[in-house]
Motif scaffolding. Sequence first.
Motif, PDB file in Angstrom:
ATOM      1  N   LEU A 236       6.411 -33.938  -5.895  1.00 55.15           N
ATOM      2  CA  LEU A 236       5.472 -34.760  -6.656  1.00 55.15           C
ATOM      3  C   LEU A 236       6.006 -35.109  -8.045  1.00 55.15           C
ATOM      4  O   LEU A 236       5.865 -36.249  -8.506  1.00 55.15           O
ATOM      5  CB  LEU A 236       4.128 -34.044  -6.766  1.00 55.15           C
ATOM      6  CG  LEU A 236       3.344 -33.915  -5.456  1.00 55.15           C
ATOM      7  CD1 LEU A 236       2.197 -32.933  -5.616  1.00 55.15           C
ATOM      8  CD2 LEU A 236       2.812 -35.283  -5.019  1.00 55.15           C
TER       9      LEU A 236
ATOM     10  N   ASP B 184       6.340 -38.817  -9.284  1.00 48.99           N
ATOM     11  CA  ASP B 184       5.333 -39.330 -10.224  1.00 48.99           C
ATOM     12  C   ASP B 184       5.471 -38.820 -11.646  1.00 48.99           C
ATOM     13  O   ASP B 184       4.764 -39.290 -12.538  1.00 48.99           O
ATOM     14  CB  ASP B 184       3.925 -38.979  -9.708  1.00 48.99           C
ATOM     15  CG  ASP B 184       3.656 -39.539  -8.321  1.00 48.99           C
ATOM     16  OD1 ASP B 184       4.104 -40.672  -8.053  1.00 48.99           O
ATOM     17  OD2 ASP B 184       3.018 -38.846  -7.510  1.00 48.99           O
TER      18      ASP B 184
ATOM     19  N   THR C 142       1.279 -35.482 -12.438  1.00 46.81           N
ATOM     20  CA  THR C 142       1.102 -34.571 -11.311  1.00 46.81           C
ATOM     21  C   THR C 142       0.053 -33.526 -11.658  1.00 46.81           C
ATOM     22  O   THR C 142       0.183 -32.812 -12.650  1.00 46.81           O
ATOM     23  CB  THR C 142       2.424 -33.878 -10.948  1.00 46.81           C
ATOM     24  OG1 THR C 142       3.385 -34.863 -10.554  1.00 46.81           O
ATOM     25  CG2 THR C 142       2.232 -32.896  -9.808  1.00 46.81           C
TER      26      THR C 142
ATOM     27  N   GLU D 292      -4.208 -29.982  -8.408  1.00 41.80           N
ATOM     28  CA  GLU D 292      -4.902 -30.270  -7.150  1.00 41.80           C
ATOM     29  C   GLU D 292      -3.979 -31.001  -6.176  1.00 41.80           C
ATOM     30  O   GLU D 292      -4.001 -30.729  -4.964  1.00 41.80           O
ATOM     31  CB  GLU D 292      -6.161 -31.106  -7.415  1.00 41.80           C
ATOM     32  CG  GLU D 292      -7.284 -30.370  -8.119  1.00 41.80           C
ATOM     33  CD  GLU D 292      -7.016 -30.145  -9.616  1.00 41.80           C
ATOM     34  OE1 GLU D 292      -6.082 -30.800 -10.174  1.00 41.80           O
ATOM     35  OE2 GLU D 292      -7.713 -29.306 -10.209  1.00 41.80           O
ATOM     36  N   GLN D 293      -3.175 -31.922  -6.689  1.00 39.98           N
ATOM     37  CA  GLN D 293      -2.226 -32.640  -5.833  1.00 39.98           C
ATOM     38  C   GLN D 293      -1.170 -31.692  -5.269  1.00 39.98           C
ATOM     39  O   GLN D 293      -0.797 -31.797  -4.094  1.00 39.98           O
ATOM     40  CB  GLN D 293      -1.537 -33.745  -6.635  1.00 39.98           C
ATOM     41  CG  GLN D 293      -2.421 -34.896  -7.043  1.00 39.98           C
ATOM     42  CD  GLN D 293      -1.659 -35.858  -7.958  1.00 39.98           C
ATOM     43  OE1 GLN D 293      -1.287 -35.508  -9.080  1.00 39.98           O
ATOM     44  NE2 GLN D 293      -1.407 -37.056  -7.466  1.00 39.98           N
TER      45      GLN D 293
ATOM     46  N   GLN E  57      -2.801 -29.662  -2.499  1.00 40.93           N
ATOM     47  CA  GLN E  57      -3.015 -30.458  -1.291  1.00 40.93           C
ATOM     48  C   GLN E  57      -1.714 -30.685  -0.542  1.00 40.93           C
ATOM     49  O   GLN E  57      -1.657 -30.591   0.685  1.00 40.93           O
ATOM     50  CB  GLN E  57      -3.659 -31.792  -1.663  1.00 40.93           C
ATOM     51  CG  GLN E  57      -5.103 -31.688  -2.127  1.00 40.93           C
ATOM     52  CD  GLN E  57      -5.632 -32.995  -2.696  1.00 40.93           C
ATOM     53  OE1 GLN E  57      -4.958 -34.030  -2.652  1.00 40.93           O
ATOM     54  NE2 GLN E  57      -6.845 -32.956  -3.242  1.00 40.93           N
ATOM     55  N   THR E  58      -0.644 -30.986  -1.289  1.00 38.25           N
ATOM     56  CA  THR E  58       0.652 -31.236  -0.658  1.00 38.25           C
ATOM     57  C   THR E  58       1.215 -29.961  -0.047  1.00 38.25           C
ATOM     58  O   THR E  58       1.883 -29.997   0.994  1.00 38.25           O
ATOM     59  CB  THR E  58       1.639 -31.806  -1.688  1.00 38.25           C
ATOM     60  OG1 THR E  58       1.091 -33.000  -2.257  1.00 38.25           O
ATOM     61  CG2 THR E  58       2.979 -32.133  -1.050  1.00 38.25           C
TER      62      THR E  58
END
Length: 222
Positions: A37, A41, A46, A49-50, A53-54
């Motif tokens: 991530l 990004d 980043t 939470e991302q 999830q990943t």
Amino acid sequence: MTSTDKSPVRPRRIQGLDAEQRRARRREQILAAAFELIAADGYVNTAIEQICQTAFVGNKAFYELFESKEACYLALLQQQSERAQGMVAAALAEVTGDRDAVVAAVIGAFAHSLVDDPRVAKVTFGEASGISAKVEQQRRTNRRWAAQFLESLWRTQGFVPPGDIPHLYPIAVSTIGGLFDTVADWLHTDAGVAGDIDTLIRDLTVFADIVNRGLSAAYPPS
């Protein structure tokens, strides 16, 4: 009737892994997700939470391992540094020949460790500067290791005579800075975009050769 069975309770295993192994696996999943991530990004864009999830883990699992996104990124920097150190050390251990062959092997391993996967350079170069004092400290720690490695290489390969050499470590620090800046500049050239690592290795080798020749001239054998 009271049981007298005193056999120890076996730790619970899930998917063949005990609790510590599962913890280590979650950590690797989180770091792999953060790497992906942040490379795509950037650090600022980043979110935890991302990452969760990943990585297919919950927020609770994240905070059991890292107190913050910064702590996760510090661990990621350390992981990438250890990987690069391992590649360089392995190249040095395997090389045979004169000191030019040693330098070529080390330079090649250094370059490959940073640019074989373009995301490595982005995560370690493009994001590390200016995030926080702790991140800068980790970045400097990694640079110091590289400088100490280079200083040791100069001594063991005979670029300087044995004994106390004044200012050798600061020269190593400056040289490492030049090598890293060469990589950073290459990434923004047509050769870097095309992934022409041979051009990068050539430029790094020329720079290292000039520094090495300067050292040999400044500190000739007594």
